[in-house]
Design an enzyme around this catalytic site. Structure first.
Site, mmCIF file in Angstrom:
data_model
loop_
_atom_site.group_PDB
_atom_site.id
_atom_site.type_symbol
_atom_site.label_atom_id
_atom_site.label_comp_id
_atom_site.label_asym_id
_atom_site.label_seq_id
_atom_site.Cartn_x
_atom_site.Cartn_y
_atom_site.Cartn_z
ATOM 1 N N TYR A 1 -20.194 15.111 8.791
ATOM 2 C CA TYR A 1 -18.912 15.385 8.126
ATOM 3 C C TYR A 1 -18.393 16.719 8.656
ATOM 4 O O TYR A 1 -18.934 17.778 8.327
ATOM 5 C CB TYR A 1 -19.064 15.451 6.604
ATOM 6 C CG TYR A 1 -19.256 14.112 5.896
ATOM 7 C CD1 TYR A 1 -19.085 12.899 6.556
ATOM 8 C CD2 TYR A 1 -19.590 14.068 4.547
ATOM 9 C CE1 TYR A 1 -19.268 11.682 5.896
ATOM 10 C CE2 TYR A 1 -19.762 12.863 3.875
ATOM 11 C CZ TYR A 1 -19.605 11.672 4.568
ATOM 12 O OH TYR A 1 -19.787 10.482 3.903
ATOM 13 N N LEU B 1 -12.311 4.624 -5.591
ATOM 14 C CA LEU B 1 -10.869 4.549 -5.858
ATOM 15 C C LEU B 1 -10.162 3.880 -4.682
ATOM 16 O O LEU B 1 -8.983 4.146 -4.407
ATOM 17 C CB LEU B 1 -10.299 5.948 -6.126
ATOM 18 C CG LEU B 1 -10.828 6.629 -7.395
ATOM 19 C CD1 LEU B 1 -10.154 7.984 -7.611
ATOM 20 C CD2 LEU B 1 -10.634 5.746 -8.629
ATOM 21 N N GLY C 1 -8.243 5.979 -2.324
ATOM 22 C CA GLY C 1 -6.948 6.545 -2.727
ATOM 23 C C GLY C 1 -5.981 5.509 -3.278
ATOM 24 O O GLY C 1 -5.097 5.835 -4.054
ATOM 25 N N GLY D 1 -5.759 5.668 -6.773
ATOM 26 C CA GLY D 1 -5.419 6.991 -7.311
ATOM 27 C C GLY D 1 -4.307 6.867 -8.345
ATOM 28 O O GLY D 1 -4.284 7.569 -9.344
ATOM 29 N N GLY D 2 -3.399 5.941 -8.065
ATOM 30 C CA GLY D 2 -2.417 5.526 -9.063
ATOM 31 C C GLY D 2 -1.363 6.545 -9.455
ATOM 32 O O GLY D 2 -0.643 6.340 -10.414
HETATM 33 N N1 NAP Z 1 -21.785 5.871 2.935
HETATM 34 C C1 NAP Z 1 -20.656 5.808 3.581
HETATM 35 O O1 NAP Z 1 -20.563 5.130 4.608
HETATM 36 C C2 NAP Z 1 -19.429 6.546 3.058
HETATM 37 C C3 NAP Z 1 -18.193 6.217 3.593
HETATM 38 C C4 NAP Z 1 -17.072 6.872 3.079
HETATM 39 C C5 NAP Z 1 -17.209 7.814 2.087
HETATM 40 N N2 NAP Z 1 -18.439 8.144 1.596
HETATM 41 C C6 NAP Z 1 -18.619 9.184 0.551
HETATM 42 O O2 NAP Z 1 -17.839 8.836 -0.574
HETATM 43 C C7 NAP Z 1 -16.922 9.902 -0.891
HETATM 44 C C8 NAP Z 1 -15.627 9.352 -1.430
HETATM 45 O O3 NAP Z 1 -15.072 8.424 -0.513
HETATM 46 P P1 NAP Z 1 -13.505 8.294 -0.251
HETATM 47 O O4 NAP Z 1 -12.886 9.643 -0.342
HETATM 48 O O5 NAP Z 1 -13.329 7.523 0.986
HETATM 49 O O6 NAP Z 1 -12.988 7.328 -1.384
HETATM 50 P P2 NAP Z 1 -12.468 7.420 -2.905
HETATM 51 O O7 NAP Z 1 -13.319 8.285 -3.734
HETATM 52 O O8 NAP Z 1 -12.289 5.995 -3.260
HETATM 53 O O9 NAP Z 1 -10.990 7.990 -2.800
HETATM 54 C C9 NAP Z 1 -10.620 9.314 -2.588
HETATM 55 C C10 NAP Z 1 -9.112 9.362 -2.819
HETATM 56 O O10 NAP Z 1 -8.899 9.314 -4.228
HETATM 57 C C11 NAP Z 1 -8.065 10.381 -4.619
HETATM 58 N N3 NAP Z 1 -8.569 10.895 -5.884
HETATM 59 C C12 NAP Z 1 -9.711 11.560 -6.152
HETATM 60 N N4 NAP Z 1 -9.832 11.830 -7.460
HETATM 61 C C13 NAP Z 1 -8.723 11.336 -8.052
HETATM 62 C C14 NAP Z 1 -8.242 11.293 -9.380
HETATM 63 N N5 NAP Z 1 -8.947 11.798 -10.389
HETATM 64 N N6 NAP Z 1 -7.042 10.703 -9.614
HETATM 65 C C15 NAP Z 1 -6.343 10.154 -8.617
HETATM 66 N N7 NAP Z 1 -6.738 10.154 -7.339
HETATM 67 C C16 NAP Z 1 -7.912 10.741 -7.056
HETATM 68 C C17 NAP Z 1 -8.111 11.411 -3.523
HETATM 69 O O11 NAP Z 1 -6.858 12.068 -3.506
HETATM 70 P P3 NAP Z 1 -6.491 13.358 -2.610
HETATM 71 O O12 NAP Z 1 -6.189 12.829 -1.254
HETATM 72 O O13 NAP Z 1 -5.302 13.931 -3.290
HETATM 73 O O14 NAP Z 1 -7.678 14.273 -2.638
HETATM 74 C C18 NAP Z 1 -8.392 10.561 -2.289
HETATM 75 O O15 NAP Z 1 -7.188 10.121 -1.706
HETATM 76 C C19 NAP Z 1 -16.778 10.692 0.409
HETATM 77 O O16 NAP Z 1 -16.417 12.020 0.182
HETATM 78 C C20 NAP Z 1 -18.170 10.571 0.984
HETATM 79 O O17 NAP Z 1 -18.992 11.574 0.420
HETATM 80 C C21 NAP Z 1 -19.552 7.493 2.055
#
Ligand code: NAP
Length: 325
Positions: free
Chosen positions: A53, A203, A206, A209-210
């Site tokens: 990362y 989420l 995103g 996120g809604g």
């Molecule tokens: N194992 C794997 O292969 C893998 C792959 C991907 C990710 N991950 C891990 O999972 C974590 C999360 O993944 P992700 O970021 O892809 O997906 P996610 O958690 O589904 O979505 C993040 C998105 O949700 C928004 N968000 C966060 N909190 C919110 C809230 N309370 N209300 C409204 N919107 C909200 C963020 O907005 P903003 O843009 O405004 O911040 C961002 O756009 C990563 O940081 C990583 O650590 C693992």
């Protein structure tokens, strides 16, 4: 709902830190560290990162946040093996047994820790038996540098093969209302083997996120994940149906989506992809949302699997370190 999960004494929700680092480094260093501290203060133990990362930046950020701050409470999960070019793009995967110890050495240095809690290959390589990669991590458990072993985005068969070599503590898989594939085989297999499930993309990266409406949506808006952009109208109609339920329950769409996942079992730990304290706090309120069986049915009917348009997170397979053509 209690902030405890899966028999391992871990928190019910985890914190995914990937988005606290971008290709060039900090998203917002001060706010990111404040978010990690706020999570630990609120009882969240699971902190998720990967050595790739932002080329180690994310690990260094977590290392800084943990300096003198609740290390014993934190459960640090690290993925390894992704190969990065200087411009930050990923060009391959290295999960050869020979290299495991080397990656771990650098990770411990960047995190400024003498052990990590969960170590997992970022993906598997079809040319390397998973048993060999797990065997090499198992040696690091015996040496005291790693507490538990995990896997991410694998199939049920791989999970079984790995478990035969060393107990697998957790499997990290994409899981959200927009991607429920793990319910078919990973989830039942993990349950049969007594392995916890860590969900990412909860989420829908995103989409759930809604905080925006269909009329106002801007396809260049960074909050809409690339993989949903082509089908944004049909997917947003589904989110709108969900938002009607959220309004009735007086919660946000993201809280409803997380509460739905929490209802699926205490052995599933949804990760919050928060990079700001207010996002973290908003998402943590999902722990207080009570859903009846009827609510759960309505939520699932609002986003029927057959109506979800387009793929979610790309499913990538590697062979001999690269994506086969
Ligand atoms: N194992 C794997 O292969 C893998 C792959 C991907 C990710 N991950 C891990 O999972 C974590 C999360 O993944 P992700 O970021 O892809 O997906 P996610 O958690 O589904 O979505 C993040 C998105 O949700 C928004 N968000 C966060 N909190 C919110 C809230 N309370 N209300 C409204 N919107 C909200 C963020 O907005 P903003 O843009 O405004 O911040 C961002 O756009 C990563 O940081 C990583 O650590 C693992």
């Amino acid at each position: 709902m209690e902030n405890q999960t899966n028999g391992m004494g871990l928190s019910r929700l985890g914190l995914g830190c990937g988005r606290m680092s971008n290709a060039t480094g900090d998203a917002d260093r001060k706010e990111s560290i404040a978010t990690i501290h706020a999570a630990l203060d609120a009882g969240i133990s699971f902190i998720n990162t990967a050595d790739f990362y932002s080329s180690g930046h994310n690990e260094m950020l977590i290392g800084e946040a943990l300096k003198g701050y609740r290390r014993e409470q934190a459960y640090i999960s690290v993925k390894f093996g992704g190969l990065l070019a200087p411009n930050g793009s990923m060009y391959g995967l290295d999960v050869r047994p020979l290299t495991v110890k080397n990656y771990l050495t650098y990770t411990l240095k960047r995190l400024n820790l003498d052990y990590i809690d969960l170590y997992q290959p970022a993906r598997i390589d079809l040319s390397i038996p998973v048993e060999e990669t797990i065997g090499a991590i198992s040696d690091m458990v015996k040496a005291g540098y790693v507490r538990h072993i995990g896997l991410t985005q694998v199939g049920a068969e791989t999970l079984r093969k790995a478990q035969a070599i060393h107990p697998i503590a957790m499997v990290e898989s994409e899981y959200s209302l927009f991607n429920r594939k793990i319910e078919q085989d990973i989830l039942p297999t993990a349950r049969e083997l007594g392995i916890g499930v860590v969900a990412f993309g909860t989420l829908a990266h995103g989409l759930l996120g809604g905080n925006w409406s269909k009329n106002k949506v801007d396809v260049n808006n960074t909050r809409i994940p690339l993989y949903f952009k082509e089908n944004i109208d049909s997917n947003l109609s589904l989110v709108e149906a969900l938002s009607e339920i959220a309004i009735e329950k007086q919660v946000t769409v993201s809280q409803l989506a997380l509460a739905w996942m929490l209802s699926k079992g205490e052995d599933i730990m949804p990760q919050i992809g928060a990079r700001r304290v207010n996002q973290l706090q908003e998402s943590m309120k999902s722990l207080e949302v009570k859903l009846s069986d009827h609510d759960i049915k309505r939520i699932e009917e609002a986003i029927p699997e057959h109506a979800i348009a387009g793929g979610s997170f790309p499913e990538i397979h590697f062979k001999n370190g690269v994506i086969p053509r």
